[in-house]
Design an enzyme around this catalytic site. Sequence first.
Site, PDB file in Angstrom:
ATOM      1  N   HIS A   1       0.847  -1.199   0.000  1.00 44.97           N
ATOM      2  CA  HIS A   1       0.000   0.000   0.000  1.00 44.97           C
ATOM      3  C   HIS A   1       0.876   1.240   0.000  1.00 44.97           C
ATOM      4  O   HIS A   1       1.905   1.290   0.683  1.00 44.97           O
ATOM      5  CB  HIS A   1      -0.976  -0.001   1.181  1.00 44.97           C
ATOM      6  CG  HIS A   1      -0.352   0.136   2.537  1.00 44.97           C
ATOM      7  ND1 HIS A   1      -0.132   1.346   3.147  1.00 44.97           N
ATOM      8  CD2 HIS A   1       0.090  -0.800   3.411  1.00 44.97           C
ATOM      9  CE1 HIS A   1       0.410   1.161   4.337  1.00 44.97           C
ATOM     10  NE2 HIS A   1       0.567  -0.139   4.529  1.00 44.97           N
TER      11      HIS A   1
ATOM     12  N   ASP B   1       6.253   1.833   6.206  1.00 38.70           N
ATOM     13  CA  ASP B   1       4.848   1.426   6.154  1.00 38.70           C
ATOM     14  C   ASP B   1       4.071   2.337   5.212  1.00 38.70           C
ATOM     15  O   ASP B   1       3.472   3.301   5.633  1.00 38.70           O
ATOM     16  CB  ASP B   1       4.237   1.475   7.556  1.00 38.70           C
ATOM     17  CG  ASP B   1       2.848   0.875   7.616  1.00 38.70           C
ATOM     18  OD1 ASP B   1       2.524   0.045   6.748  1.00 38.70           O
ATOM     19  OD2 ASP B   1       2.081   1.240   8.510  1.00 38.70           O
TER      20      ASP B   1
ATOM     21  N   GLU C   1      -4.903   1.281   2.685  1.00 34.60           N
ATOM     22  CA  GLU C   1      -4.730   0.238   3.700  1.00 34.60           C
ATOM     23  C   GLU C   1      -4.834   0.815   5.097  1.00 34.60           C
ATOM     24  O   GLU C   1      -5.403   0.196   5.991  1.00 34.60           O
ATOM     25  CB  GLU C   1      -3.375  -0.447   3.516  1.00 34.60           C
ATOM     26  CG  GLU C   1      -3.183  -1.706   4.362  1.00 34.60           C
ATOM     27  CD  GLU C   1      -2.631  -1.449   5.749  1.00 34.60           C
ATOM     28  OE1 GLU C   1      -2.617  -2.388   6.568  1.00 34.60           O
ATOM     29  OE2 GLU C   1      -2.203  -0.318   6.034  1.00 34.60           O
ATOM     30  N   GLU C   2      -4.275   2.011   5.292  1.00 32.62           N
ATOM     31  CA  GLU C   2      -4.324   2.629   6.624  1.00 32.62           C
ATOM     32  C   GLU C   2      -5.743   2.992   7.020  1.00 32.62           C
ATOM     33  O   GLU C   2      -6.010   3.248   8.193  1.00 32.62           O
ATOM     34  CB  GLU C   2      -3.429   3.872   6.665  1.00 32.62           C
ATOM     35  CG  GLU C   2      -1.947   3.603   6.421  1.00 32.62           C
ATOM     36  CD  GLU C   2      -1.299   2.733   7.484  1.00 32.62           C
ATOM     37  OE1 GLU C   2      -1.972   2.417   8.494  1.00 32.62           O
ATOM     38  OE2 GLU C   2      -0.126   2.363   7.312  1.00 32.62           O
TER      39      GLU C   2
ATOM     40  N   GLU D   1       4.170  -5.918   4.383  1.00 38.26           N
ATOM     41  CA  GLU D   1       3.731  -4.970   5.412  1.00 38.26           C
ATOM     42  C   GLU D   1       4.898  -4.521   6.288  1.00 38.26           C
ATOM     43  O   GLU D   1       6.043  -4.901   6.069  1.00 38.26           O
ATOM     44  CB  GLU D   1       2.625  -5.583   6.281  1.00 38.26           C
ATOM     45  CG  GLU D   1       1.241  -5.082   5.944  1.00 38.26           C
ATOM     46  CD  GLU D   1       1.048  -3.589   6.186  1.00 38.26           C
ATOM     47  OE1 GLU D   1       1.908  -2.958   6.839  1.00 38.26           O
ATOM     48  OE2 GLU D   1       0.043  -3.040   5.705  1.00 38.26           O
TER      49      GLU D   1
ATOM     50  N   HIS E   1       4.887   4.616  12.285  1.00 37.89           N
ATOM     51  CA  HIS E   1       3.780   5.575  12.236  1.00 37.89           C
ATOM     52  C   HIS E   1       4.126   6.912  12.890  1.00 37.89           C
ATOM     53  O   HIS E   1       3.275   7.556  13.494  1.00 37.89           O
ATOM     54  CB  HIS E   1       2.518   5.000  12.901  1.00 37.89           C
ATOM     55  CG  HIS E   1       1.759   4.060  12.018  1.00 37.89           C
ATOM     56  ND1 HIS E   1       0.512   3.557  12.344  1.00 37.89           N
ATOM     57  CD2 HIS E   1       2.068   3.511  10.818  1.00 37.89           C
ATOM     58  CE1 HIS E   1       0.091   2.756  11.383  1.00 37.89           C
ATOM     59  NE2 HIS E   1       1.017   2.714  10.448  1.00 37.89           N
TER      60      HIS E   1
END
Length: 899
Positions: free
Chosen positions: A200, A212, A246-247, A273, A349
Amino acid sequence: MDWGSQSAAVRRLRVSGERRGNSVAPGQKEPEASEQGPLLGTSAHDWTRRRSSGDGRVAESGVSEARAALALLFYLLGLRLLVQLSLRQLVLPAVSGPRPEFSALRARNYLEHITSIGPRTTGSLENEVLTVNYLLEQIKLIRAESNSIHKISVDVQHPTGSFSIDFLGGFTSYYDNITNVVVKLEPRNGAQHAVLSNCHFDSVANSPGASDDAVSCSVMLEILRVMSTSSEALQHAVIFLFNGAEENVLQASHGFITQHPWANLIRAFINLEAAGVGGKELVFQTGPENPWLVQAYVLSAKHPFASVVAQEVFQSGIIPSDTDFRIYRDFGSIPGIDLAFIENGYIYHTRYDTPDRILTDSIQRAGDNILAVLKYLATSDRLASSFEYRHGNMVFFDVLGLFVIAYPARVGSIINYMVVVVVILYLGKKFLKPKQKATNYTKDFFCGLGITLISWFTSLVTVLIIALFISLIGQSLSWYNHFYVSVCLYGTAAVAKITLVHTLAKRFYYVHTNEQYLGEVFFDISVFVHCSSLLLLTSQGLCSAFLSAIWVVFPLLTKLLVNKEFKQNGAKGRFIMIYLLGMFIPYLYALYLIWAVFEMFTPILGRSGSEIPPDVVLASILALCAMILSSYFINFIYLAKNTKVTILVLASVCAVTFLLVCSGIFFPYSADPANPKPKRVFLQHLTRTFHGLDGNVVKRDSGIWINGFDYTGMSHITPHIPEINDTIRAPCEEAAPLCGFPWYLPVHFLIRKNWYLPAPEVSPRNPAHFRLISKEQTPWDSMKLTFEVTGPSHMSFYVRTHDGSTLSQWSLGNGTPVTSKGGDYFVFYSHGLQASPWQFWIDVQVSEEHPEGMVTVAIAAHYFSGEDKRSPQLDALKDRFPDWTFPSGWVCTYELYVF
């Protein structure tokens, strides 16, 4: 003769007024030992003498405390060093052959271009236009260079859909016009079957999202280039899905697998991932079933890193995370392999998730592995007929990243039960000796088992008491930036307590019992405990039972190796050396797994919410590790002449660390540019409006809603920003769903401590509009309410039914409303760059009239991109946060209605 076959008198020698090991009085003749073994009533000294060395010198019965303690310490440190070296070896050196097909440098170039765009939230210009255009440009260049034996097709999909998921307590998701970039690489004449590779390109708000998951998309672009320019023909198609949402809780993958025409071709998938930044990518999920996929990875991956233990831990739900793997499994019924980077989750994140923190070797190993697996699957006969190989699970684990051991779970069960039978025979032989001998051994065995369980229980209680005290005085997470602190505090406490309990048992209960015999008994107890674990895990169908098998088989083999040495010379240096060498494999693999556990769980404890004391969790894990690692070292407590110094050193280290932690010397967070470990804080500048049953506004307020994602709350922030203190703790609006605040995801049960700092109202240029379109009575005597909503790309809809009312159905998900924890209903909504008004209905069944209405609903609008994302007050507050924090902020509005 087995140690356990000695007579009762030998096993429990009672010598009046003397301790065992006393030397014979001067001039007194030593009694002769029988050729058949010690006689009943012979002294402990005689039992020892019978194993004297050939030159007539008597072997001492006790091992030196210093020698044993230092041997065990350096043994464990040496194994830890081996584990560390294996983890740092990201790419195995090639013995010979051509250069790798996959270019990590070219993939890094893709990565830096994608992350230079900035944070890429779904619905933003950065995600929907800039990133998509860059991907399409690179795919166009790759297609122009591709070999003529391949055909490349490209499609940009904009799906709309809805589904419910039981993640985070359960909620429903709705998406509209989100973006997927799909590429199909196939033979020139086409293909009827395909393997999917998924990444993603979107990111969470305020993070560049390098690991990510931009690095995975960069790897996929390079793999597409390599495979498309190759002269090797493919048997099946390879579909590359670059998904853009995706998030947003796995929306884009759902849109692809349920709506795209190419989805019907897919027979297997690989999902890329991240739960950390760089390091090795771990295979942590496979299947469901379809053992042939594990075999494909085993046979093709160049730098394997895989564990069925990680799979069973992740699928147990104790890790608050999920991936697109779930969507393909549950909504597509497709088997696959799930890989993720797990190292350095402290900056996952956050703004620190940048390309420079991902080593080139990490990119190279991921590219080598995924390219090899995709090529294997795309040329495999099994892919086309995968349904024939779908049954059964696999036991799989890598050995220090060198190779993978894998075998069918049913074979594993047979092996495990065979090991159990061997243990039964081994222990049964001792229990079934002549009555007097068996009675004493049985008594000693079960008393020793009780002592061992007591030592473990008391060690756990001890560390939990320390952890609770540390939590109560406000020093939680002192180990977050200094992991060794947790080992010195909780690890030493657990080991000291275990050692103390056994030392007391040796001194007061086994006061006149031979040391070698006790060492034998407690070795057998450890075998029994691990065998019991093996039996339990196998009966539950868990593939992780192989761990217990390792902890039974190798110690029994070690017993065969040391038996003769121990009989002849006692617990000497040679015995210790052989014993530790025999335990090499179980202890090495245990430390290998323990590293993975702490690498994943320690960062997670810094974002696990305000309700779970992280010290309690970490202390419990460390106590469990101490129990496992000490299990086959307990016999050294009984073989050693003394353990006072060991206990004193362990207790001293624990006490000093405890005092230092209580003093606050170990600060939990770090702003070190090379190794940041920030505190995560969410700031939402919001305006709330509450409407009554008549539609009029009954309450309106504005403020900055503050959530700390760890147990320490705002205690470390208040000294820097005094107005953020407990006087502004956010009160729960009891009549409103989810306490009347704009939760982005339904994590309200994890974070119950919030702060609400008064601030001016916000006025987004693209305000959310919520209206009731119709209210009609249905033939089945329910009330159907139809709503229409327009607003930003991210919104949350909340529902709470009143007494006498139930939500029977709605137009979302599969039609059946799903409650979140607490009984309210949560709907997560997002859209792409443009979207039509969101219309939906809910059906409320009313069993009795309620004067305050039948249902309360609320809509929250989240502004994650553009100028509406910011406010002067929010920016000013963020600037005041210390540099060891990661404050992620955005603007929100919240409106509540009663019907």
